[in-house]
Design a protein around this motif. Structure first.
Motif, PDB file in Angstrom:
ATOM      1  N   HIS A 166       7.662   4.555  -8.103  1.00 46.45           N
ATOM      2  CA  HIS A 166       6.483   5.374  -7.783  1.00 46.45           C
ATOM      3  C   HIS A 166       5.185   4.589  -7.929  1.00 46.45           C
ATOM      4  O   HIS A 166       4.100   5.165  -7.818  1.00 46.45           O
ATOM      5  CB  HIS A 166       6.450   6.603  -8.690  1.00 46.45           C
ATOM      6  N   SER A 167       5.279   3.273  -8.174  1.00 44.09           N
ATOM      7  CA  SER A 167       4.083   2.435  -8.290  1.00 44.09           C
ATOM      8  C   SER A 167       3.718   1.863  -6.929  1.00 44.09           C
ATOM      9  O   SER A 167       4.585   1.357  -6.205  1.00 44.09           O
ATOM     10  CB  SER A 167       4.333   1.287  -9.275  1.00 44.09           C
ATOM     11  N   GLU A 168       2.459   1.953  -6.575  1.00 44.30           N
ATOM     12  CA  GLU A 168       2.017   1.422  -5.282  1.00 44.30           C
ATOM     13  C   GLU A 168       2.138  -0.097  -5.282  1.00 44.30           C
ATOM     14  O   GLU A 168       1.720  -0.776  -6.211  1.00 44.30           O
ATOM     15  CB  GLU A 168       0.571   1.837  -5.009  1.00 44.30           C
ATOM     16  N   ILE A 169       2.712  -0.635  -4.207  1.00 39.93           N
ATOM     17  CA  ILE A 169       2.907  -2.074  -4.081  1.00 39.93           C
ATOM     18  C   ILE A 169       1.633  -2.724  -3.553  1.00 39.93           C
ATOM     19  O   ILE A 169       1.043  -2.254  -2.577  1.00 39.93           O
ATOM     20  CB  ILE A 169       4.088  -2.387  -3.132  1.00 39.93           C
ATOM     21  N   HIS A 170       1.214  -3.796  -4.207  1.00 35.56           N
ATOM     22  CA  HIS A 170       0.025  -4.528  -3.805  1.00 35.56           C
ATOM     23  C   HIS A 170       0.413  -5.861  -3.167  1.00 35.56           C
ATOM     24  O   HIS A 170       1.483  -6.414  -3.452  1.00 35.56           O
ATOM     25  CB  HIS A 170      -0.875  -4.809  -5.008  1.00 35.56           C
ATOM     26  N   GLN A 206       8.299   5.744  -1.000  1.00 33.60           N
ATOM     27  CA  GLN A 206       7.770   6.081   0.316  1.00 33.60           C
ATOM     28  C   GLN A 206       8.268   5.109   1.385  1.00 33.60           C
ATOM     29  O   GLN A 206       8.494   5.503   2.534  1.00 33.60           O
ATOM     30  CB  GLN A 206       6.235   6.054   0.279  1.00 33.60           C
ATOM     31  N   SER A 258       0.826  -1.228   0.000  1.00 30.53           N
ATOM     32  CA  SER A 258       0.000   0.000   0.000  1.00 30.53           C
ATOM     33  C   SER A 258       0.848   1.262   0.000  1.00 30.53           C
ATOM     34  O   SER A 258       0.342   2.362   0.244  1.00 30.53           O
ATOM     35  CB  SER A 258      -0.981   0.016   1.180  1.00 30.53           C
ATOM     36  N   LYS A 259       2.138   1.114  -0.248  1.00 27.73           N
ATOM     37  CA  LYS A 259       3.033   2.264  -0.392  1.00 27.73           C
ATOM     38  C   LYS A 259       3.822   2.117  -1.687  1.00 27.73           C
ATOM     39  O   LYS A 259       3.856   1.045  -2.295  1.00 27.73           O
ATOM     40  CB  LYS A 259       4.029   2.340   0.777  1.00 27.73           C
ATOM     41  N   THR A 260       4.474   3.190  -2.097  1.00 22.27           N
ATOM     42  CA  THR A 260       5.448   3.077  -3.179  1.00 22.27           C
ATOM     43  C   THR A 260       6.802   2.773  -2.551  1.00 22.27           C
ATOM     44  O   THR A 260       7.004   3.000  -1.348  1.00 22.27           O
ATOM     45  CB  THR A 260       5.534   4.378  -3.990  1.00 22.27           C
TER      46      THR A 260
END
Length: 248
Positions: free
Chosen positions: A196-200, A168, A163-165
């Motif tokens: 910069h892609s949000e990790i799932h 971040q 839920s973060k990049t």
């Protein structure tokens, strides 16, 4: 009769070689690599080249290799026995002298300077590279020393970066000695803007760089992954696992 048998058996060996070259080719191996490795296994010479790992790392190729090794050992015994019978029954001293004379003539020819020059030019002629980068095992391409680490990091709900990049989740990630090769999300491969892609949850992050840095920065996620995947072989090369590091 022994001579005819040997001739027929050599034909059989050549056919077996070509059959396995085709079979290895069908598994995705290049024909040049296939032929060299097939002959190597058939004769039991055991060349320890990087190409041999292409055989060991594939279950179908390993089965084919097992047959070739056994067939080669059997064939060697048959050939030695047949040659022994042929030498004892049919070969006279005169024929041995002819063979010996031919070998000495070949040796004398190789001592001539012009022959050496011609052969050197032939051997040093620029040859086509048979093994492309894509054919080599991963550790031959990426893992050049003991400090290298290639990590296929599986992300779970508890992983710190979910839920973060990555930007971040990790401070000053651009300054650290590793790179994110890509993120795998099901059938989707993310190569652009990976930081910069949000990790799932369920993502796989492919990392390469300094072993100490990666293990430090992703320690929490690695610990969780190892607990979750403890019954799965941890090898990026068999597409199931996680950590591949240099053994050099």
């Amino acid at each position: 009769m022994n001579l005819l048998f040997l001739f027929i058996y050599f034909i059989i060996i050549l056919v077996v070689i070509e059959i396995h070259v085709i079979l290895f080719q069908l598994t995705g191996l290049k024909v040049e690599v296939s032929r060299f490795q097939v002959i190597s296994m058939m004769t039991g010479t055991g060349f320890t080249t990087g190409e041999s790992e292409l055989i060991l790392g594939h279950p179908v190729r390993r089965k084919l290799a097992t047959f070739l090794i056994l067939f080669g050992a059997f064939s060697l015994a048959v050939i030695i026995s047949s040659i022994s019978n042929f030498l004892s029954d049919e070969l006279s001293m005169e024929e041995v002298l002819y063979v010996g004379g031919a070998i000495l003539l070949a040796f004398g020819g190789l001592k001539l300077s012009w022959a050496k020059k011609k052969l050197a030019g032939l051997f040093n002629r620029k040859m086509k590279q048979n093994v492309e980068l894509a054919d080599l095992p991963i550790r031959e391409v990426f893992l050049t020393n003991s400090e290298d680490l290639l990590l296929n990091l599986h992300m779970f709900e508890e992983s710190f970066a979910v839920s973060k990049t990555l930007k971040q989740a990790i401070n000053d990630i651009d300054q650290l000695d590793f790179v994110v090769l890509f993120i795998k999300r099901g059938d989707l491969i993310i190569r652009k803007n990976v930081y910069h892609s949000e990790i799932h949850e369920g993502d796989q992050i492919f990392l390469f760089g300094d072993k100490e840095v990666i293990l430090r920065e992703f320690k929490q996620a690695i610990t969780i992954m190892e607990k979750k995947l403890e019954n799965i072989p941890h090898s990026i090369e068999n597409q199931q696992g996680a950590i591949t590091q240099s053994k050099k």
